[in-house]
Design a protein around this motif. Structure first.
Motif, mmCIF file in Angstrom:
data_model
loop_
_atom_site.group_PDB
_atom_site.id
_atom_site.type_symbol
_atom_site.label_atom_id
_atom_site.label_comp_id
_atom_site.label_asym_id
_atom_site.label_seq_id
_atom_site.Cartn_x
_atom_site.Cartn_y
_atom_site.Cartn_z
ATOM 1 N N LYS A 19 -0.923 11.964 32.485
ATOM 2 C CA LYS A 19 -1.440 10.552 31.984
ATOM 3 C C LYS A 19 -1.052 9.508 32.751
ATOM 4 C CE LYS A 19 -0.219 10.436 27.852
ATOM 5 N NZ LYS A 19 0.192 10.322 26.368
ATOM 6 N N GLU A 20 0.259 9.417 33.631
ATOM 7 C CA GLU A 20 0.521 8.535 34.298
ATOM 8 C C GLU A 20 -0.315 8.520 35.819
ATOM 9 O OE1 GLU A 20 4.424 7.298 36.866
ATOM 10 O OE2 GLU A 20 4.514 8.236 35.066
ATOM 11 N N PHE A 21 -0.674 9.714 36.120
ATOM 12 C CA PHE A 21 -1.439 9.879 37.494
ATOM 13 C C PHE A 21 -2.739 9.458 37.103
ATOM 14 C CE2 PHE A 21 -4.450 12.408 39.418
ATOM 15 C CZ PHE A 21 -4.402 12.073 40.515
ATOM 16 N N LEU A 22 -3.206 9.994 36.008
ATOM 17 C CA LEU A 22 -4.785 9.607 35.574
ATOM 18 C C LEU A 22 -4.649 7.915 35.682
ATOM 19 C CD1 LEU A 22 -5.757 12.453 33.351
ATOM 20 C CD2 LEU A 22 -6.349 12.188 35.967
ATOM 21 N N SER A 23 -3.882 7.218 34.814
ATOM 22 C CA SER A 23 -3.727 6.037 34.697
ATOM 23 C C SER A 23 -4.107 5.085 35.832
ATOM 24 C CB SER A 23 -2.477 5.335 33.923
ATOM 25 O OG SER A 23 -1.576 5.248 34.726
ATOM 26 N N LYS A 24 -3.804 5.572 36.965
ATOM 27 C CA LYS A 24 -3.887 5.054 38.420
ATOM 28 C C LYS A 24 -5.428 5.042 38.666
ATOM 29 C CE LYS A 24 0.341 6.057 40.144
ATOM 30 N NZ LYS A 24 1.373 7.064 41.134
ATOM 31 N N HIS A 25 -6.278 5.851 38.037
ATOM 32 C CA HIS A 25 -7.614 5.989 38.325
ATOM 33 C C HIS A 25 -8.514 6.051 37.046
ATOM 34 C CE1 HIS A 25 -6.540 7.504 42.340
ATOM 35 N NE2 HIS A 25 -5.540 8.486 41.719
ATOM 36 N N ALA A 26 -8.193 5.143 36.196
ATOM 37 C CA ALA A 26 -8.740 4.949 34.770
ATOM 38 C C ALA A 26 -9.998 4.725 34.696
ATOM 39 C CB ALA A 26 -7.812 4.029 34.014
ATOM 40 N N GLU A 27 -10.433 3.839 35.702
ATOM 41 C CA GLU A 27 -11.697 3.697 35.672
ATOM 42 C C GLU A 27 -12.822 4.674 36.077
ATOM 43 O OE1 GLU A 27 -10.511 3.400 39.816
ATOM 44 O OE2 GLU A 27 -9.801 2.628 38.097
#
Length: 150
Positions: A19-27
């Motif tokens: 989730k932390e990794f994906l939050s960097k690419h949330a859009e």
């Protein structure tokens, strides 16, 4: 860029890292939290009979079933009926059947603290769960629904 993930048997720590990794690419990231017929069928099959009745009656009644319609007798309590609804949702998350952000397919309605007036299923899930329930109850009828031969 389109990121699609299927996560199975993930540990809470690994999921938090992801989730932390994906939050960097949330859009660019969307989670698949949609109730599909397959997910609805799996959810429904895991429920004990009393909880199945809640889901079945809500689907049959266009998304809402009153507490009175669920009682076997005038004085019977519904206490404990809905706990399994949440437990199966959580079990599915743990087993990787759906993501942790999966919305509950049915919610108690009322004042809270034990007594409910009824249960509501979102309108967009009624058909999905009706089809799943029909398949569990009558596999041949479900095949006819799928092919449009009701």
């Amino acid at each position: 860029m389109d990121i699609q993930l299927t996560i199975k048997n993930v540990t809470p720590e690994a999921y938090d890292d992801l989730k932390e990794f994906l939050s960097k690419h949330a859009e660019r990231v969307t989670l698949d939290t949609e109730w599909t017929p397959e997910r609805a069928e799996r959810y429904y099959r895991q429920l004990p009979d009393r909880a199945r009745k809640i889901v079945r009656e809500a689907a049959i009644r266009d998304g809402y079933v009153s507490a009175d319609d669920l009682r076997d007798t005038e004085d019977s309590s519904l206490r404990g009926h809905s706990a399994a609804l949440k437990q199966v949702l959580e079990r599915g998350e743990r087993k990787g059947w759906w993501p942790p952000e999966m919305p509950a397919p049915i919610e108690p309605q009322g004042k809270g603290f034990g007594k409910v007036d009824g249960y509501r299923m979102p309108d967009d899930l009624v058909g999905v769960f009706f089809t799943a329930i029909k398949k569990v109850s009558d596999p041949m009828a479900a095949a006819n629904i799928a092919t449009g031969q009701e």
